[in-house]
Design an enzyme around this catalytic site. Structure first.
Site, PDB file in Angstrom:
ATOM      1  N   HIS A 136       0.814  -1.227   0.024  1.00 27.88           N
ATOM      2  CA  HIS A 136      -0.100  -0.068   0.184  1.00 27.88           C
ATOM      3  C   HIS A 136       0.860   1.045  -0.121  1.00 27.88           C
ATOM      4  CE1 HIS A 136      -4.025   1.939   1.669  1.00 27.88           C
ATOM      5  NE2 HIS A 136      -3.232   2.884   0.823  1.00 27.88           N
ATOM      6  N   HIS A 220     -10.774   3.570  -5.067  1.00 27.41           N
ATOM      7  CA  HIS A 220     -10.845   4.337  -3.673  1.00 27.41           C
ATOM      8  C   HIS A 220     -12.291   5.258  -3.606  1.00 27.41           C
ATOM      9  CE1 HIS A 220      -9.289   7.386  -1.046  1.00 27.41           C
ATOM     10  NE2 HIS A 220      -8.073   6.594  -0.888  1.00 27.41           N
ATOM     11  N   HIS A 321      -6.568  13.799   2.705  1.00 28.47           N
ATOM     12  CA  HIS A 321      -7.713  13.804   2.004  1.00 28.47           C
ATOM     13  C   HIS A 321      -8.392  15.237   1.654  1.00 28.47           C
ATOM     14  CE1 HIS A 321      -8.034   9.297   1.855  1.00 28.47           C
ATOM     15  NE2 HIS A 321      -7.737   9.432   3.065  1.00 28.47           N
ATOM     16  N   ASP A 361       0.827   2.601   3.645  1.00 30.39           N
ATOM     17  CA  ASP A 361      -0.026   3.616   3.400  1.00 30.39           C
ATOM     18  C   ASP A 361       0.933   5.064   3.407  1.00 30.39           C
ATOM     19  OD1 ASP A 361      -2.149   5.002   2.378  1.00 30.39           O
ATOM     20  OD2 ASP A 361      -3.544   4.516   4.123  1.00 30.39           O
TER      21      ASP A 361
END
EC number: 3.5.1.5
Length: 569
Positions: A136, A220, A321, A361
């Protein structure tokens, strides 16, 4: 005539043998040597006055006639299949043999021939593991690759094209960017692989990315993980034999977790950050770890649950985000993802083998150089809080260690179709290996090999008279330069892209290898030591998690091993 030696003296000279125990770093995890491949009295060791000399432990055999290129002597192998002491022979960049090295002309039971062309790496008192795989990766900056390599990761799979805002939040690479990224991979000592974007309701654009070299597709929520997109993406994946990774719909806009399960239709899928803090149906995405076709994984910011976990997540999420602290809806979105109850349950689900994989991540809420550290911190926390696992058969933690090392080596490799090349110490696989001093296990490697060549190691002052004077820090080694770099590592792509002439079209120096067996041939049951599928329930008001009716809860850690004791800064 035999000579008796104490266990302590033997371990000091040749490393631990059968029945000896080794502590992993400063954790409460202790492994016990299950088997030693050596013949006592016939051990090989390099150095002045030692065994590996002409006519003694070194034979006259040429490389062409069977001598290996490198032997790692007397290493303690820690892998999912065993914790054993052995010599490991490397040839042509692959693991050629695991057994007893030496000179067959003078020694009995030799399975690995040492010749004049053989290099020696001293594994006495060291632990040998397969290189880690991080499945990831947000390819936000190229410097991540060196950071990961120096932590013991040798394979990185993800998506992105640099610090573009799409990449800051997602791992979805468009077709043109896939080709540019593959071209850049010639510069990096690392096995690399790319995911294309999986968010589309019609197949043509997804097929375009697979043909451009994507070895997987990523769904996603920031691009819209709707039931239609899920179904379309999995249909393309089934046709082209690539894996699908999914980050589901936190806001439950297009459906709930049950709708996502319905859209998947029993097909194999790799679910990222299945607990939910990294994103996914709030508050119950964690339910899907009980599905037999879902391979659940964690990202490392929630590994393990500590007193600081909740506090740091809100700010991380807002940045990653593209959310604004001045917009109430953005804050509500972020807060809906961070639940101490599900994070605590995640610890236990890893310990019982219901969560199968741990990844980073990278720079998108996760730390690229801490995959191994966070994995072993979780294992240590669980031993302290839950005690020995029922599967343990001796006075050791061997089974728990095998369960946890699988989470960042063989299991991601199986999930993503790379396990025929990487992920374990097995004959025939690439010699992507990591050597550790047990006191620094999981924290700071002593040496990292890529394709049988040394790619990274801590090294002292290059002007010093010996290699150890300060400043001692990690530096790239010869496998990180020139043609050795491109011959020591590979890029994984789809078989369809190779069939379409990708290698000739791009003209890259690195070998392009195809992923395979990512669809119906694998499932949760394929996850070594991590295949449990409990029935998961989440209370929608309290967020309490139950597995087969049992409440999963634990206290946050206040102190962790493998932390400040090892890092001055």
């Amino acid at each position: 005539m035999s000579y008796k030696i104490s266990r302590a003296a033997y371990a000091n000279m040749f490393g631990p043998t059968t029945g000896d125990k080794v502590r992993l770093a400063d954790t409460e995890l202790f492994i016990e040597v299950e088997k030693d491949f050596t013949t006592y009295g016939e051990e090989v060791k390099f150095g002045g006055g030692k065994v590996i000399r002409d006519g003694m432990g070194q034979s006259q055999v040429t490389r062409a006639n069977g001598a290996v290129d490198t032997v790692i002597t007397n290493a303690l192998i820690v892998d999912t299949w065993g914790i054993v002491k052995a010599d490991v022979g490397l040839k042509n960049g692959r693991i050629a043999a695991i057994g007893k090295a030496g000179n067959p002309d003078t020694q009995p039971g030799i399975t690995i021939i040492i010749g004049p062309s053989t290099e020696i790496i001293a594994g006495e008192g060291k632990i040998l593991t397969a290189g880690g795989m991080d499945a990831h990766i947000h390819f936000i900056c190229p410097q991540q690759i060196e950071e990961a390599l120096m932590s013991g990761v040798t394979t990185m799979l993800g998506g992105g094209s640099g610090p573009a805002h799409g990449t800051l939040a997602t791992t979805c690479t468009g077709a043109w960017h896939i080709e540019r990224m593959i071209e850049s991979f010639d510069a990096f000592p690392m096995n690399l692989a790319l995911a294309g974007k999986g968010n589309a309701s019609l197949p043509a654009a997804l097929e375009e990315m697979v043909l451009a070299g994507a070895c997987s597709l990523k769904l996603h929520e920031d691009w819209g993980t709707t039931p239609a997109a899920i179904d379309c993406c999995l249909s393309v994946a089934d046709e082209y034999d690539v894996q699908v990774m999914i980050h589901t719909d936190t806001l439950n806009e297009s459906g709930f977790v049950e709708d996502t399960i319905g859209a998947i239709k029993g097909r194999t899928i790799h679910a990222f950050h299945t607990e939910g803090a990294g994103g996914g149906h709030a508050p119950d995405i964690i339910k899907i770890c009980g599905q037999s076709n879902v391979i659940p994984s964690s990202t490392n910011p929630t590994r393990p649950y500590t007193v600081n976990t909740i506090a740091e997540h809100l700010d991380m999420l807002m940045v990653c985000h593209h959310l604004s602290p001045s917009i109430p809806e953005d804050i509500a979105f972020a807060e809906s993802r961070i639940r101490k109850e599900t994070i605590a349950a995640e610890d236990i689900l890893h310990d019982i083998g219901a969560f199968s994989i741990i990844s980073s991540d990278s720079q998108a809420m996760g730390r690229v150089g801490e995959v191994a550290i966070r994995t072993w911190q979780t294992a240590d926390k669980m031993k302290r809080q839950r005690g020995r696992l029922a599967q343990e058969t001796g006075d050791n933690d061997n089974f728990r260690v095998k369960r946890y090392i699988a989470k960042y080596t063989i299991n991601p490799a199986i999930a993503q179709g790379l396990s025929h090349e990487v992920g374990s110490i097995e004959v025939g696989k690439r010699a992507d290996l990591v050597i550790w001093n047990p006191a620094f296990f999981g924290v700071k490697p002593e040496m990292v090999l890529l394709g049988g060549s040394i790619a990274a190691a801590p090294m002292g002052d290059p002007n010093a008279s010996i290699p150890t004077p300060q400043p001692m820090h990690y530096r790239p080694m010869f496998a990180a330069y020139g043609k050795s770099l491109t011959n020591s590592s590979v890029t994984f792509v789809s078989q369809a892209s190779l069939d379409a002439g990708l290698a000739g079209r791009l003209g890259v120096a690195k070998k392009l290898l195809a992923v395979k067996n990512t669809r119906g041939g694998i499932s949760k049951a394929s996850m070594i030591h991590n295949s449990l599928t409990p029935h998961i329930e989440v209370d929608p008001e309290t967020y309490e998690v139950r597995a087969d009716g049992e409440l999963l809860t634990c206290e946050p850690a206040t102190v962790l091993p493998m932390a400040q004791r090892y890092f001055l800064f």
